[in-house]
Scaffold this motif. Structure first.
Motif, short mmCIF file in Angstrom:
data_model
loop_
_atom_site.label_atom_id
_atom_site.label_comp_id
_atom_site.label_asym_id
_atom_site.label_seq_id
_atom_site.Cartn_x
_atom_site.Cartn_y
_atom_site.Cartn_z
N ASP A 48 0.80 -1.22 0.00
CA ASP A 48 0.00 0.00 0.00
C ASP A 48 0.84 1.28 0.00
OD1 ASP A 48 -2.56 -1.31 0.12
OD2 ASP A 48 -2.08 -1.82 2.20
N VAL A 49 2.10 1.18 0.37
CA VAL A 49 2.92 2.40 0.48
C VAL A 49 4.23 2.32 -0.30
CG1 VAL A 49 1.99 2.86 2.78
CG2 VAL A 49 4.16 1.66 2.58
N MET A 50 4.56 1.16 -0.83
CA MET A 50 5.87 0.98 -1.46
C MET A 50 6.02 1.81 -2.72
SD MET A 50 5.54 -2.81 -3.17
CE MET A 50 4.61 -3.08 -4.68
N ASN A 51 7.24 2.22 -3.00
CA ASN A 51 7.57 2.81 -4.29
C ASN A 51 7.78 1.69 -5.30
OD1 ASN A 51 7.68 5.69 -4.23
ND2 ASN A 51 9.43 5.56 -2.85
N GLU B 17 21.52 11.23 -9.11
CA GLU B 17 20.58 11.54 -10.20
C GLU B 17 19.14 11.31 -9.80
OE1 GLU B 17 19.39 9.85 -14.67
OE2 GLU B 17 21.24 9.17 -13.67
N HIS B 18 18.89 10.23 -9.06
CA HIS B 18 17.52 9.88 -8.69
C HIS B 18 17.14 10.38 -7.29
CE1 HIS B 18 16.64 7.34 -12.19
NE2 HIS B 18 17.91 7.01 -12.15
N GLU B 19 18.06 11.11 -6.66
CA GLU B 19 17.80 11.70 -5.33
C GLU B 19 17.36 10.64 -4.33
OE1 GLU B 19 14.96 14.77 -6.37
OE2 GLU B 19 16.57 16.24 -6.48
N ILE B 20 18.12 9.53 -4.30
CA ILE B 20 17.87 8.45 -3.35
C ILE B 20 19.17 8.16 -2.60
CG2 ILE B 20 15.95 7.40 -4.62
CD1 ILE B 20 17.92 5.46 -5.88
N SER B 21 19.04 7.49 -1.47
CA SER B 21 20.23 7.21 -0.67
C SER B 21 20.63 5.74 -0.71
CB SER B 21 20.00 7.62 0.79
OG SER B 21 18.87 6.94 1.33
N GLY B 22 19.89 4.94 -1.46
CA GLY B 22 20.24 3.54 -1.57
C GLY B 22 19.43 2.86 -2.66
N ALA B 23 19.93 1.70 -3.13
CA ALA B 23 19.26 0.98 -4.20
C ALA B 23 19.64 -0.50 -4.14
CB ALA B 23 19.65 1.55 -5.57
N GLU C 157 13.94 -0.73 12.25
CA GLU C 157 14.53 -0.31 13.53
C GLU C 157 15.53 -1.33 14.04
OE1 GLU C 157 12.99 1.53 17.77
OE2 GLU C 157 11.65 0.22 16.64
N ILE C 158 15.16 -2.60 14.02
CA ILE C 158 16.02 -3.65 14.57
C ILE C 158 17.34 -3.75 13.80
CG2 ILE C 158 16.26 -6.16 14.85
CD1 ILE C 158 13.21 -6.21 15.40
N HIS C 159 17.26 -3.64 12.47
CA HIS C 159 18.46 -3.82 11.64
C HIS C 159 19.17 -2.50 11.32
CE1 HIS C 159 17.74 -8.11 10.92
NE2 HIS C 159 16.45 -7.81 10.85
N HIS C 160 18.65 -1.40 11.86
CA HIS C 160 19.28 -0.08 11.65
C HIS C 160 19.44 0.22 10.16
CE1 HIS C 160 20.06 0.01 15.95
NE2 HIS C 160 20.63 -1.19 15.84
N ILE C 161 18.37 -0.01 9.40
CA ILE C 161 18.39 0.25 7.96
C ILE C 161 17.31 1.27 7.62
CG2 ILE C 161 19.41 -1.95 7.26
CD1 ILE C 161 16.63 -3.06 6.84
N ARG C 162 17.40 1.84 6.44
CA ARG C 162 16.48 2.91 6.04
C ARG C 162 15.48 2.49 4.98
NH1 ARG C 162 21.08 7.37 5.10
NH2 ARG C 162 19.40 8.54 4.11
N ARG C 163 15.64 1.27 4.44
CA ARG C 163 14.71 0.81 3.40
C ARG C 163 14.78 -0.71 3.30
NH1 ARG C 163 19.17 2.52 2.02
NH2 ARG C 163 18.51 4.70 2.02
N ILE D 268 10.07 -0.82 -3.10
CA ILE D 268 10.93 -0.45 -1.97
C ILE D 268 10.06 0.28 -0.95
CG2 ILE D 268 12.86 0.98 -1.18
CD1 ILE D 268 13.92 -1.26 -2.78
N VAL D 269 10.19 -0.11 0.32
CA VAL D 269 9.56 0.64 1.39
C VAL D 269 10.67 1.28 2.22
CG1 VAL D 269 8.13 0.59 3.47
CG2 VAL D 269 7.52 -0.83 1.52
N SER D 270 10.63 2.60 2.32
CA SER D 270 11.63 3.32 3.08
C SER D 270 11.01 3.93 4.33
CB SER D 270 12.23 4.44 2.22
OG SER D 270 11.25 5.44 1.97
N ARG D 271 11.85 4.44 5.19
CA ARG D 271 11.34 5.15 6.37
C ARG D 271 10.47 6.33 5.95
NH1 ARG D 271 15.37 4.92 11.45
NH2 ARG D 271 16.15 2.80 11.18
#
Length: 230
Positions: free
Chosen positions: A5-8, A29-35, A115-121, A133-136
């Motif tokens: 419902d919220v993923m890109n 270029e895509h203004e993202i911090s990870g892929a 939160e548990i894995h200290h990741i952003r997406r 992709i679901v990000s914070r």
């Protein structure tokens, strides 16, 4: 709500044999911090993020310093840090062992994993295929429009509205990569940045208003710095 419902859905991926510099340029270029890093068959190999590119010899940031206590047990750590700092290719600096979810994963589980894995997406999987992709940021977007009382009866129709809108705009070049659309209680919420002109957002709004069941469209988009003053 679930991950679907919220993923890109516009997943920007990186090839394992891309150079680190090329990967960095792609993120900018895509203004993202990870892929996600995908092999030629589309299978997930790992993730590349700004954290993997933090300590690089090209920047003079090199290998991170460590405490004297860690020096005793640091041979393996030092080797890994050297690779991160000096390797030329994405496959050598990416993070393997990626945490993933599927489309039906509830958002509370997604939030806990981040939160548990200290990741952003987290990549969203359908079998072996990365479908989103679901990000914070996506969770924050969903929270910003959440009703005071959850309406579970509306979730199915919201999902159908989102699917119809995504299908409508998929073939149009004004459908921005990096956009995100969330539907809640029949209201379409547009998030992200427009690159060329506000007309892109207007087109998204018009497309949303034409979808059956849409009660309203809320525009949360903003211009990128490059478009301000155009």
């Amino acid at each position: 709500m679930q991950a679907v419902d919220v993923m890109n859905r516009d997943v920007v991926s990186v090839k394992p044999d891309l150079t680190v510099r090329e990967a960095a340029a792609l993120l900018v270029e895509h203004e993202i911090s990870g892929a996600p890093v995908l092999d030629p068959q589309g299978h997930l190999l790992g993730m590349i993020s700004d954290g993997d590119l933090l300590h690089r010899v090209e920047l003079g940031t090199g290998e991170p310093r460590r405490s004297r206590w860690l020096e005793i047990f640091s041979a393996s750590h030092d080797a890994a840090a050297y690779v991160k700092a000096h390797a030329r290719l994405v496959k050598d600096v990416m993070t393997a062992g990626v945490v993933t979810v599927d489309e039906a994963t509830p958002l509370d589980e997604v939030a806990s994993l981040l939160e548990i894995h200290h990741i952003r997406r987290v990549p969203v999987m359908r079998g072996d295929e990365v479908v989103g992709i679901v990000s914070r940021a996506n969770l924050v977007q969903a929270l910003s429009i959440a009703p005071l009382e959850p309406n579970t009866l509306q979730a199915v129709s919201d999902r159908e509205i989102r699917a119809m809108l995504m299908g409508e705009i998929a073939s149009h070049n004004w459908a921005l990569s990096g956009r995100n659309i969330i539907v809640r209680n029949g209201v379409v919420h547009l998030f992200g940045y427009y690159v060329w002109s506000p007309a892109q957002v207007q087109a998204l709004r018009v497309a949303a208003e034409s979808v059956p069941g849409v009660k309203a469209v809320e525009d949360h988009t903003c211009a990128t710095p490059a478009t301000v003053g155009m």
